[in-house]
Structure formats: structure tokens, C-alpha cells
Scaffold this motif. Structure first.
Motif, PDB file in Angstrom:
ATOM      1  N   TYR A  79       0.860  -1.340  -0.024  1.00 20.85           N
ATOM      2  CA  TYR A  79      -0.016  -0.056  -0.137  1.00 20.85           C
ATOM      3  C   TYR A  79       1.027   1.107  -0.040  1.00 20.85           C
TER       4      TYR A  79
ATOM      5  N   GLY B 121       0.755   4.063  -2.869  1.00 26.87           N
ATOM      6  CA  GLY B 121       0.550   5.604  -2.536  1.00 26.87           C
ATOM      7  C   GLY B 121       1.789   6.490  -3.040  1.00 26.87           C
TER       8      GLY B 121
ATOM      9  N   PHE C 148       0.872   9.143  -6.029  1.00 22.67           N
ATOM     10  CA  PHE C 148       0.655  10.550  -5.745  1.00 22.67           C
ATOM     11  C   PHE C 148       1.449  10.892  -6.974  1.00 22.67           C
TER      12      PHE C 148
ATOM     13  N   SER D  33      -9.378  10.391 -12.144  1.00 20.17           N
ATOM     14  CA  SER D  33     -10.328  10.079 -11.015  1.00 20.17           C
ATOM     15  C   SER D  33      -9.836   8.479 -10.387  1.00 20.17           C
TER      16      SER D  33
ATOM     17  N   LYS E  40      -6.571   9.098  -8.300  1.00 19.10           N
ATOM     18  CA  LYS E  40      -6.973   9.927  -7.114  1.00 19.10           C
ATOM     19  C   LYS E  40      -7.706   9.082  -6.072  1.00 19.10           C
ATOM     20  N   VAL E  41      -8.397   8.046  -6.331  1.00 20.06           N
ATOM     21  CA  VAL E  41      -9.012   6.953  -5.694  1.00 20.06           C
ATOM     22  C   VAL E  41      -7.924   5.961  -5.101  1.00 20.06           C
TER      23      VAL E  41
ATOM     24  N   ASN F 150      -4.702   6.620  -4.954  1.00 22.40           N
ATOM     25  CA  ASN F 150      -3.895   7.411  -4.085  1.00 22.40           C
ATOM     26  C   ASN F 150      -4.463   7.270  -2.579  1.00 22.40           C
ATOM     27  N   ILE F 151      -5.824   7.809  -2.499  1.00 27.21           N
ATOM     28  CA  ILE F 151      -6.215   7.892  -1.299  1.00 27.21           C
ATOM     29  C   ILE F 151      -6.377   6.700  -0.473  1.00 27.21           C
ATOM     30  N   TRP F 152      -6.885   5.687  -1.141  1.00 28.50           N
ATOM     31  CA  TRP F 152      -7.143   4.499  -0.458  1.00 28.50           C
ATOM     32  C   TRP F 152      -5.683   3.633  -0.041  1.00 28.50           C
ATOM     33  N   SER F 153      -4.825   3.769  -0.970  1.00 23.46           N
ATOM     34  CA  SER F 153      -3.520   3.462  -0.681  1.00 23.46           C
ATOM     35  C   SER F 153      -2.789   4.049   0.623  1.00 23.46           C
ATOM     36  N   TRP F 154      -2.899   5.119   0.881  1.00 27.73           N
ATOM     37  CA  TRP F 154      -2.388   5.859   1.983  1.00 27.73           C
ATOM     38  C   TRP F 154      -3.129   5.371   3.176  1.00 27.73           C
ATOM     39  N   ILE F 155      -4.550   5.435   2.956  1.00 29.37           N
ATOM     40  CA  ILE F 155      -5.446   5.065   4.259  1.00 29.37           C
ATOM     41  C   ILE F 155      -4.887   3.690   4.652  1.00 29.37           C
TER      42      ILE F 155
END
Length: 151
Positions: A24, A28, A32, A53, A56-57, A59-64
């Protein structure tokens, strides 16, 4: 909805994010810069909006998921601070909105810049909420149940 599904699988979820935390993190760290290139570095092309899009999703979920994975390994240890923090979650959740509204009411009248107002809102909300919790709720047995705490 995703949060509910992930937490409903509790043990499988935590085992998976712990095992795949480096994957993950890599996703991320790759997504990014790619997102920045898509937003600022290339011209228009067919499907750019959809690709942007998707990245972006991703990226966000990878970092979370990376944060959850590393947190479960390095922060999931018993201690006094964790016990205190766990007990304070619900009272702080209840208090923070009221504190934000009061601070915002007074800050909107100032001619300060955005960063000053934003910084004071974040630090002030956290600080005032903690002070109210510590000195107005936590120490008094009769008020604790009103904020979801055990006596």
C-alpha cells in the motif's frame, strides 16, 4: 460504506493491512506523483478525467490502508496514553462541534488571514476540547455518564 465493510471483516481486515502495508505504501508513493503529473504536467487527452479520478481514488485508499497497516504494527501497544485516549474519544467527539461553532463565531469577526484563522481553529478546537474533557468531565463521576463514560 467501505469503512463498514472493512471493519465488518475485522480480523481479516487487520491481518491483510498489516501483511500488505508495504504494498500500500508503494502504491501510494507511485500514485501520488502520477496524479500530480495528470493534474499539472500533461495536456488534455481522451479519458484524462477518468484516469485522473481512478488514480486519485487509488492514491487515497493506498495511503489510508498503509497508515492502518503501519499503525497496527507500531501503535497497537497497550499503555497509559492509549487508555486515556480511548476513553476520551466519545466526549471529544461530542464537544468538538460546539467548540468549533463558538470559535468560528468569534473568528469570523476578525480580519486575520486564512492560515491564522485555520491554525487557531484546529489548535483551539483540540485544546479547548481537551481542557473541557480533562477538567470538566473526566474528574467528576456525576457528569461522566452524560458523555458516555463509565463511573
Amino acid at each position: 460504506m467501505f469503512g463498514f465493510l472493512l471493519i465488518a471483516m475485522r480480523d481479516v481486515f487487520w491481518q491483510t493491512v498489516t501483511k500488505n502495508r508495504y504494498t500500500y505504501l508503494t502504491l501510494g508513493m507511485t500514485a501520488f506523483p502520477l496524479l500530480m503529473v495528470l493534474w499539472f504536467g500533461v495536456g488534455e487527452f481522451y479519458g484524462k478525467q477518468y484516469l485522473s479520478s481512478f488514480v486519485k481514488v487509488l492514491n487515497i485508499w493506498s495511503w489510508i490502508l498503509a497508515i492502518f497497516g503501519f499503525g497496527s504494527v507500531y501503535l497497537n501497544k497497550p499503555g497509559r496514553f492509549l487508555t486515556y485516549a480511548n476513553e476520551s474519544v466519545y466526549p471529544l467527539y461530542i464537544l468538538h462541534q460546539t467548540v468549533i461553532v463558538v470559535l468560528c463565531y468569534y473568528l469570523k469577526l476578525t480580519d486575520w488571514g486564512f492560515m491564522a484563522k485555520f491554525s487557531l481553529m484546529v489548535i483551539g478546537t483540540f485544546g479547548i476540547s481537551i481542557l473541557i474533557y480533562e477538567f470538566g468531565i473526566r474528574r467528576y463521576r456525576w457528569i461522566r455518564p452524560l458523555f458516555g463514560l463509565k463511573n
